[in-house]
Design an enzyme around this catalytic site. Structure first.
Site, PDB file in Angstrom:
ATOM      1  N   THR A  77       1.640  -5.132   4.733  1.00  0.00           N
ATOM      2  CA  THR A  77       1.524  -5.533   5.991  1.00  0.00           C
ATOM      3  C   THR A  77       1.257  -7.121   6.305  1.00  0.00           C
ATOM      4  OG1 THR A  77      -0.507  -4.874   6.366  1.00  0.00           O
ATOM      5  CG2 THR A  77       1.247  -3.252   6.709  1.00  0.00           C
ATOM      6  N   THR A 125       5.156  -9.587  14.504  1.00  0.00           N
ATOM      7  CA  THR A 125       3.995 -10.275  13.966  1.00  0.00           C
ATOM      8  C   THR A 125       2.788  -9.194  13.668  1.00  0.00           C
ATOM      9  OG1 THR A 125       2.477 -12.052  13.945  1.00  0.00           O
ATOM     10  CG2 THR A 125       2.731 -10.637  16.070  1.00  0.00           C
ATOM     11  N   THR A 164       0.789  -1.205   0.178  1.00  0.00           N
ATOM     12  CA  THR A 164       0.103  -0.019  -0.071  1.00  0.00           C
ATOM     13  C   THR A 164       0.948   1.200   0.065  1.00  0.00           C
ATOM     14  OG1 THR A 164      -1.665  -1.217   1.157  1.00  0.00           O
ATOM     15  CG2 THR A 164      -1.687   1.166   1.187  1.00  0.00           C
ATOM     16  N   ARG A 180       0.251 -26.262  15.963  1.00  0.00           N
ATOM     17  CA  ARG A 180       0.143 -25.189  17.051  1.00  0.00           C
ATOM     18  C   ARG A 180      -0.906 -25.683  17.907  1.00  0.00           C
ATOM     19  NH1 ARG A 180      -2.251 -20.080  14.512  1.00  0.00           N
ATOM     20  NH2 ARG A 180      -1.331 -19.153  16.201  1.00  0.00           N
TER      21      ARG A 180
END
Length: 336
Positions: free
Chosen positions: A89, A159, A14, A237
């Site tokens: 991002t 993160t 962006t 996880r």
């Protein structure tokens, strides 16, 4: 004063979108001038080079882009004082982590930045983030970092936490490297610049891995279905500190089958802030006894990219276990 020489590497995002008055819509930049027009005063302070890597949404980033960025920085390393990468991002933390393993022994800053709002939008963060990234790229640190909003963070400790905030990138466990206010203050968590150091380039990422998120009811038949594929590694996880069910659906039996086929298994936590401690509960101990590898305090992005990077280098199970638990680029606490 002599201007710092900074290489700007463009991958998209962006931050790089340009408003085209002819089509009355945003488009990718066509020239370096397009993106540097976001902050034209940068030319007053820096001697700027430009390299076009890609022009894609960061959701489309693939390991070959990580390799191209790393190779470009390695080839241009002696020609510049620092490096700035524009990036979307969504996968920024994956790229930052991957670069930290591909380029070790850095003596100069490699800075990744982006924006939530395009440069022409009211209240856009594009100009500040780009300007701050250039500033950090000329400062006294030597590793891969992300500069976004008010913070400088270690790339492989970062993160994305929020889709709607201008402070979207954070470091959930490891301290930030610096704070951006009226000026940029760096703290003492980063290696110092050493222009005489030569980086070590080791690219390559094994893409045939799988990440499973445990949930009550996860059926072992779906998990075990990939035993018939060319999978090279598994990440589970787990719950809390890395717990997996050992009764009911007998997921632990699936892990036995993977390890019996010489497929390494890593256990991480679903929690954003925490440490994988598989020896804390009975459920974790059962997995540990099979030879699974705890991800310790690494983020998911760091765990994934490090695992891919290691599996490209070796298929030896003991080497994989050792390297996954070794601190390579500040991504993990020393093994306890």
């Amino acid at each position: 004063m002599k201007k710092a020489k900074i290489l700007l590497l463009f991958t998209g995002g962006t931050i790089a979108q340009v408003y085209d008055h002819k089509i009355k819509a945003l488009r990718p930049p066509k020239t370096p001038t397009d993106i540097l027009n976001i902050a034209p005063d940068l030319h007053e302070h820096y001697e700027i080079g430009y390299n076009y890597i890609a022009n894609i949404d960061s959701s489309n980033i693939q390991p070959n882009i990580w390799e191209k960025i790393a190779q470009t920085i390695y080839q241009e390393y002696d020609n510049y004082d620092g490096f700035v990468i524009t990036h979307g991002t969504d996968t920024m933390s994956y790229t930052a982590s991957a670069l930290s393993f591909s380029l070790t022994n850095l003596g100069k800053p490699v800075v990744i930045t982006g924006a939530h709002l395009p440069p022409q939008a009211p209240g856009s963060d594009a100009k500040n983030n780009l300007s701050n990234a250039f500033h950090v790229a000329s400062m006294d640190l030597a590793e891969v970092v992300i500069v976004f909003g008010s913070w400088v963070v270690r790339g492989n400790r970062s993160t994305k936490k929020d889709e709607g905030s201008l402070e979207t990138i954070w470091s959930p466990i490891f301290p930030e490297l610096g704070r951006i206010r009226m000026d940029i203050e760096l703290w003492d968590f980063s290696p110092s610049r050493n222009n005489s150091k030569k980086p070590i380039l080791r690219t390559g990422f094994e893409e045939k891995i799988m990440v499973f998120t445990a949930f009550p009811g996860l059926h072992v038949s779906f998990v075990e279905s990939i035993l018939n594929t060319p999978v090279k590694g598994i990440i589970f996880r787990g719950f809390g500190p890395g717990n997996l069910p050992i009764s009911g659906n007998l997921l632990i039996e699936s892990i036995k089958k993977f390890i019996a086929k010489n497929i390494p298994v890593v256990i991480s936590s679903q929690t954003a802030v925490g440490l994988t401690k598989i020896s804390l509960y009975e459920t974790g101990i059962a997995a540990k006894q099979l030879g699974v590898i705890p991800s310790e305090d690494m983020t998911l992005e760091s765990t994934v990219t490090k695992f891919m990077w290691i599996l490209h280098q070796t298929t030896d199970m003991e080497q994989i276990r050792t390297l996954m638990r070794k601190n390579i680029a500040g991504e993990i606490m020393p093994t306890r």
